[in-house]
Design an enzyme around this catalytic site. Sequence first.
Site, mmCIF file in Angstrom:
data_model
loop_
_atom_site.group_PDB
_atom_site.id
_atom_site.type_symbol
_atom_site.label_atom_id
_atom_site.label_comp_id
_atom_site.label_asym_id
_atom_site.label_seq_id
_atom_site.Cartn_x
_atom_site.Cartn_y
_atom_site.Cartn_z
ATOM 1 N N LYS A 84 39.456 -45.579 -53.665
ATOM 2 C CA LYS A 84 39.327 -44.230 -54.274
ATOM 3 C C LYS A 84 39.533 -43.100 -55.759
ATOM 4 O O LYS A 84 39.222 -42.360 -56.466
ATOM 5 C CB LYS A 84 40.119 -43.598 -53.670
ATOM 6 C CG LYS A 84 40.225 -43.968 -51.454
ATOM 7 C CD LYS A 84 40.760 -43.768 -50.662
ATOM 8 C CE LYS A 84 42.352 -44.165 -50.970
ATOM 9 N NZ LYS A 84 42.310 -45.396 -50.560
ATOM 10 N N ARG B 257 46.388 -39.087 -44.209
ATOM 11 C CA ARG B 257 46.543 -40.138 -44.094
ATOM 12 C C ARG B 257 47.435 -40.485 -42.676
ATOM 13 O O ARG B 257 47.226 -41.791 -42.037
ATOM 14 C CB ARG B 257 47.739 -41.507 -44.933
ATOM 15 C CG ARG B 257 47.046 -41.752 -45.517
ATOM 16 C CD ARG B 257 47.994 -42.586 -46.717
ATOM 17 N NE ARG B 257 48.221 -43.679 -46.904
ATOM 18 C CZ ARG B 257 47.395 -43.711 -49.021
ATOM 19 N NH1 ARG B 257 47.401 -42.496 -48.892
ATOM 20 N NH2 ARG B 257 47.337 -44.891 -49.280
ATOM 21 N N ARG C 47 45.225 -55.455 -59.740
ATOM 22 C CA ARG C 47 45.511 -54.517 -60.232
ATOM 23 C C ARG C 47 46.299 -54.630 -61.140
ATOM 24 O O ARG C 47 47.027 -55.157 -60.678
ATOM 25 C CB ARG C 47 45.126 -53.218 -59.162
ATOM 26 C CG ARG C 47 45.329 -51.962 -59.738
ATOM 27 C CD ARG C 47 45.164 -51.256 -59.073
ATOM 28 N NE ARG C 47 45.904 -50.881 -57.569
ATOM 29 C CZ ARG C 47 46.036 -49.805 -56.614
ATOM 30 N NH1 ARG C 47 44.902 -49.372 -56.878
ATOM 31 N NH2 ARG C 47 46.844 -50.124 -55.300
ATOM 32 N N ARG D 293 51.968 -52.534 -59.953
ATOM 33 C CA ARG D 293 52.632 -51.997 -59.468
ATOM 34 C C ARG D 293 53.086 -52.573 -58.101
ATOM 35 O O ARG D 293 52.584 -53.514 -58.056
ATOM 36 C CB ARG D 293 51.366 -51.181 -58.181
ATOM 37 C CG ARG D 293 50.843 -49.782 -59.007
ATOM 38 C CD ARG D 293 50.267 -48.789 -58.617
ATOM 39 N NE ARG D 293 50.021 -48.660 -56.768
ATOM 40 C CZ ARG D 293 48.871 -48.284 -56.233
ATOM 41 N NH1 ARG D 293 47.995 -47.372 -56.398
ATOM 42 N NH2 ARG D 293 49.123 -47.756 -54.292
ATOM 43 N N ARG E 204 50.376 -52.705 -46.141
ATOM 44 C CA ARG E 204 49.290 -51.010 -46.078
ATOM 45 C C ARG E 204 47.731 -51.561 -45.755
ATOM 46 O O ARG E 204 47.562 -50.393 -45.294
ATOM 47 C CB ARG E 204 48.663 -50.614 -47.893
ATOM 48 C CG ARG E 204 50.707 -50.550 -48.437
ATOM 49 C CD ARG E 204 50.566 -50.938 -49.930
ATOM 50 N NE ARG E 204 49.188 -50.504 -51.440
ATOM 51 C CZ ARG E 204 48.641 -51.234 -51.999
ATOM 52 N NH1 ARG E 204 49.226 -51.990 -52.468
ATOM 53 N NH2 ARG E 204 47.581 -50.763 -52.493
HETATM 54 P P1 ADP Z 1 47.203 -47.192 -52.266
HETATM 55 O O1 ADP Z 1 45.289 -46.090 -51.775
HETATM 56 O O2 ADP Z 1 46.866 -48.131 -53.492
HETATM 57 O O3 ADP Z 1 47.511 -47.583 -50.804
HETATM 58 P P2 ADP Z 1 48.092 -44.791 -52.910
HETATM 59 O O4 ADP Z 1 48.280 -44.824 -54.144
HETATM 60 O O5 ADP Z 1 47.083 -43.999 -52.581
HETATM 61 O O6 ADP Z 1 47.657 -46.182 -53.193
HETATM 62 O O7 ADP Z 1 50.077 -44.275 -52.355
HETATM 63 C C1 ADP Z 1 50.891 -45.522 -52.376
HETATM 64 C C2 ADP Z 1 51.617 -45.393 -51.313
HETATM 65 O O8 ADP Z 1 52.742 -43.434 -51.216
HETATM 66 C C3 ADP Z 1 51.727 -45.849 -49.546
HETATM 67 O O9 ADP Z 1 51.315 -46.533 -49.604
HETATM 68 C C4 ADP Z 1 52.519 -44.417 -49.394
HETATM 69 O O10 ADP Z 1 53.798 -45.132 -49.326
HETATM 70 C C5 ADP Z 1 51.916 -43.127 -50.021
HETATM 71 N N1 ADP Z 1 51.619 -42.182 -50.128
HETATM 72 C C6 ADP Z 1 50.295 -42.147 -51.149
HETATM 73 N N2 ADP Z 1 50.055 -40.976 -49.944
HETATM 74 C C7 ADP Z 1 50.492 -40.576 -48.892
HETATM 75 C C8 ADP Z 1 50.179 -40.026 -47.766
HETATM 76 N N3 ADP Z 1 49.013 -39.187 -47.898
HETATM 77 N N4 ADP Z 1 50.862 -40.694 -46.380
HETATM 78 C C9 ADP Z 1 51.650 -41.553 -46.481
HETATM 79 N N5 ADP Z 1 51.994 -41.677 -47.492
HETATM 80 C C10 ADP Z 1 51.896 -41.946 -48.573
#
Ligand code: ADP
Length: 208
Positions: A13, A88, A122, A155, A166
């Site tokens: 994404k 999410r 990554r 990360r 996750r």
């Molecule tokens: P990935 O899709 O690789 O898991 P992201 O960069 O989108 O990583 O998100 C990293 C972390 O940030 C998530 O695991 C969560 O802890 C937090 N996070 C990101 N977006 C949201 C959201 N919409 N709601 C709740 N937590 C979020």
Amino acid sequence: MNLIFLGAPGAGKGTLATQLGKEYEIPQISTGDIFRSAVKEGSELGRKVQGIMEKGELVPDALTVELVKERLTLQDVQNGYILDGFPRTIAQADALAAFQKIDMVINFKISDDVVIRRLSGRRVCRSCGAIYHVENMPPKVEGKCDKCGGELYTRDDDTIESIKNRLRVYKEQTEPLIAYYSGEGLLRDIDSATSPEHSLAQIKSLVK
Ligand code: ADP
């Protein structure tokens, strides 16, 4: 075009939102990036979310929704935007629907195996956030960003343990959004298991 990119962690994404956003001149809004920069700055928000993110849990809905609401008041979203990593949960989607009209939801389809391979390899640029992979998308010089020369790092949540968590969180809390947006007639699937170029071509054929 107001777009949502939906899919498991590692589905691509972020990479695709950056590319499409640049091409269509609309901002990519990544809640993960916003949280990560808060952690880096050591702000109050950053201190609140750091532990949650490292474990691969979700930041509370109210906090996340507030942040997105604020972001969507900026001028640069007038011609559209790409939400990457938001909503999410069903609660976040309901909150969003109350103040925004979404045009399309792109669902990035991918298997768990591919996700685990991608995330464990990554690397991210500490300065500009560009995304690489040690095997599939290596930088020209090891450990260095092609775009800005910044240092590449892994990360904190790209450990096997956090990746598995996750994926579990994704299945429990985010996957129900597929049925949610499908029911609204907004969902479009893409196969995101191959290359970024292939994903981009599929998205562009949908977003015309
Ligand atoms: P990935 O899709 O690789 O898991 P992201 O960069 O989108 O990583 O998100 C990293 C972390 O940030 C998530 O695991 C969560 O802890 C937090 N996070 C990101 N977006 C949201 C959201 N919409 N709601 C709740 N937590 C979020």
